[in-house]
Design a protein around this motif. Structure first.
Motif, mmCIF file in Angstrom:
data_model
loop_
_atom_site.group_PDB
_atom_site.id
_atom_site.type_symbol
_atom_site.label_atom_id
_atom_site.label_comp_id
_atom_site.label_asym_id
_atom_site.label_seq_id
_atom_site.Cartn_x
_atom_site.Cartn_y
_atom_site.Cartn_z
ATOM 1 N N LEU A 19 50.411 34.040 47.418
ATOM 2 C CA LEU A 19 50.621 35.338 46.782
ATOM 3 C C LEU A 19 51.567 35.229 45.599
ATOM 4 O O LEU A 19 51.352 35.857 44.556
ATOM 5 C CB LEU A 19 51.162 36.339 47.803
ATOM 6 N N TRP B 279 44.254 36.711 45.103
ATOM 7 C CA TRP B 279 44.900 36.103 46.268
ATOM 8 C C TRP B 279 44.171 36.429 47.561
ATOM 9 O O TRP B 279 43.902 35.533 48.380
ATOM 10 C CB TRP B 279 46.348 36.586 46.371
ATOM 11 N N ALA B 280 43.847 37.698 47.777
ATOM 12 C CA ALA B 280 43.266 38.118 49.050
ATOM 13 C C ALA B 280 41.947 37.420 49.336
ATOM 14 O O ALA B 280 41.690 36.980 50.461
ATOM 15 C CB ALA B 280 43.078 39.640 49.061
ATOM 16 N N ASN B 281 41.100 37.290 48.329
ATOM 17 C CA ASN B 281 39.797 36.663 48.536
ATOM 18 C C ASN B 281 39.914 35.172 48.835
ATOM 19 O O ASN B 281 39.239 34.649 49.731
ATOM 20 C CB ASN B 281 38.912 36.881 47.300
ATOM 21 N N ALA C 39 41.906 34.666 52.337
ATOM 22 C CA ALA C 39 41.093 35.003 53.507
ATOM 23 C C ALA C 39 40.080 33.903 53.810
ATOM 24 O O ALA C 39 39.861 33.546 54.980
ATOM 25 C CB ALA C 39 40.379 36.338 53.284
ATOM 26 N N MET D 9 46.458 40.724 43.596
ATOM 27 C CA MET D 9 46.019 40.919 44.981
ATOM 28 C C MET D 9 44.542 40.620 45.149
ATOM 29 O O MET D 9 44.124 40.060 46.167
ATOM 30 C CB MET D 9 46.310 42.359 45.415
ATOM 31 N N ARG D 10 43.747 40.982 44.153
ATOM 32 C CA ARG D 10 42.298 40.740 44.238
ATOM 33 C C ARG D 10 42.017 39.238 44.325
ATOM 34 O O ARG D 10 41.214 38.790 45.152
ATOM 35 C CB ARG D 10 41.602 41.341 43.019
#
Length: 245
Positions: free
Chosen positions: A134, A185-187, A190, A182-183
């Motif tokens: 992040l 990092w999150a993908n 996960a 966030m878009r």
């Protein structure tokens, strides 16, 4: 969630896994460009074909965002950004390296307390995608936001300041780097977490097919996220040329 080796220098913590991943991603990008351009020919062959296709794709992104002069100006920047994020996204999927630690290693930031939280045995990530961190994703997004505002100020201080009269513009300026980071990092995060769980918590003969499918999907997601990050970067910079709108 796995641990990562860290060192503290002058009170600042440095994640060795992220540093290593960043260096490897940068080296791969440099190597790709070097070998693709070492023997450039009028009739492209081999790696040169792929690089020229990527350049044409990036030229389409910049062409939709700026006028023709600015589109060429930001072509090299956008191409480098896309290629680096693309490689960084795929690094952990293809070359993810983890190990088990049963004893504390204080000089690498792996303490007994951290091991106790993982029931005495912790998985330590030695190599993963930098973009799955992040802090790394936010650093890139904030850098883009700062550069975009620098462009806006350079283009005209008055036109850059005018939108800030509206309080909603302040919210927009804060939310842009947050959602940008966030878009991405999150993908990526996960995808790597699920791969790690499938490979460490279940026998390989059970998870081989699901892991193979998920790896293929994660590679596809990595390409899409690199494209989206590059597109949004150019959109944010382009907005500053248009007075922040």
């Amino acid at each position: 969630m796995e641990l990562t080796p860290q060192v503290t220098v002058a009170g600042l913590k440095f994640d060795l896994t992220i540093i290593l991943g960043t260096i490897i991603a940068a080296a791969i990008v440099f190597g790709l460009i070097y070998f693709a351009t070492r023997k450039v020919s009028m009739v492209p062959r081999g790696l040169q074909v792929g690089i020229e296709m990527l350049i044409d794709m990036i030229r389409g992104i910049t062409g939709m965002t700026y006028n023709s002069k600015r589109a060429e100006k930001y072509l090299a920047f956008s191409f480098t950004l896309f290629l680096f994020i693309l490689v960084a996204n795929q690094l952990g999927v293809i070359l993810m390296i983890t190990g088990e630690v049963h004893e504390p290693i204080p000089w690498l930031g792996i303490t007994q307390e951290a091991l106790d939280e993982h029931h005495g045995t912790a998985h330590v990530a030695l190599l993963k995608s930098p973009t799955a961190d992040l802090g790394f994703a936010f650093t890139m997004a904030i850098s883009v936001a700062l550069f975009a505002n620098f462009v806006g100020i350079k283009n005209g201080l008055g036109s850059w300041l005018k939108p800030f009269i509206n309080p909603l513009h302040w919210v927009e300026e804060i939310s842009k780097p947050a959602t940008h980071a966030m878009r991405l990092w999150a993908n990526i995060f996960a995808g790597e977490v699920l791969i790690t769980i499938l490979m460490t918590k279940f026998p390989l003969y059970i998870t081989f097919v699901p892991v193979a499918v998920w790896i293929a999907f994660s590679l596809f997601v990595g390409i899409i996220q690199a494209y989206i990050f590059t597109v949004l970067t150019n959109v944010y910079i382009g907005q500053k040329y248009a007075g922040g709108h």
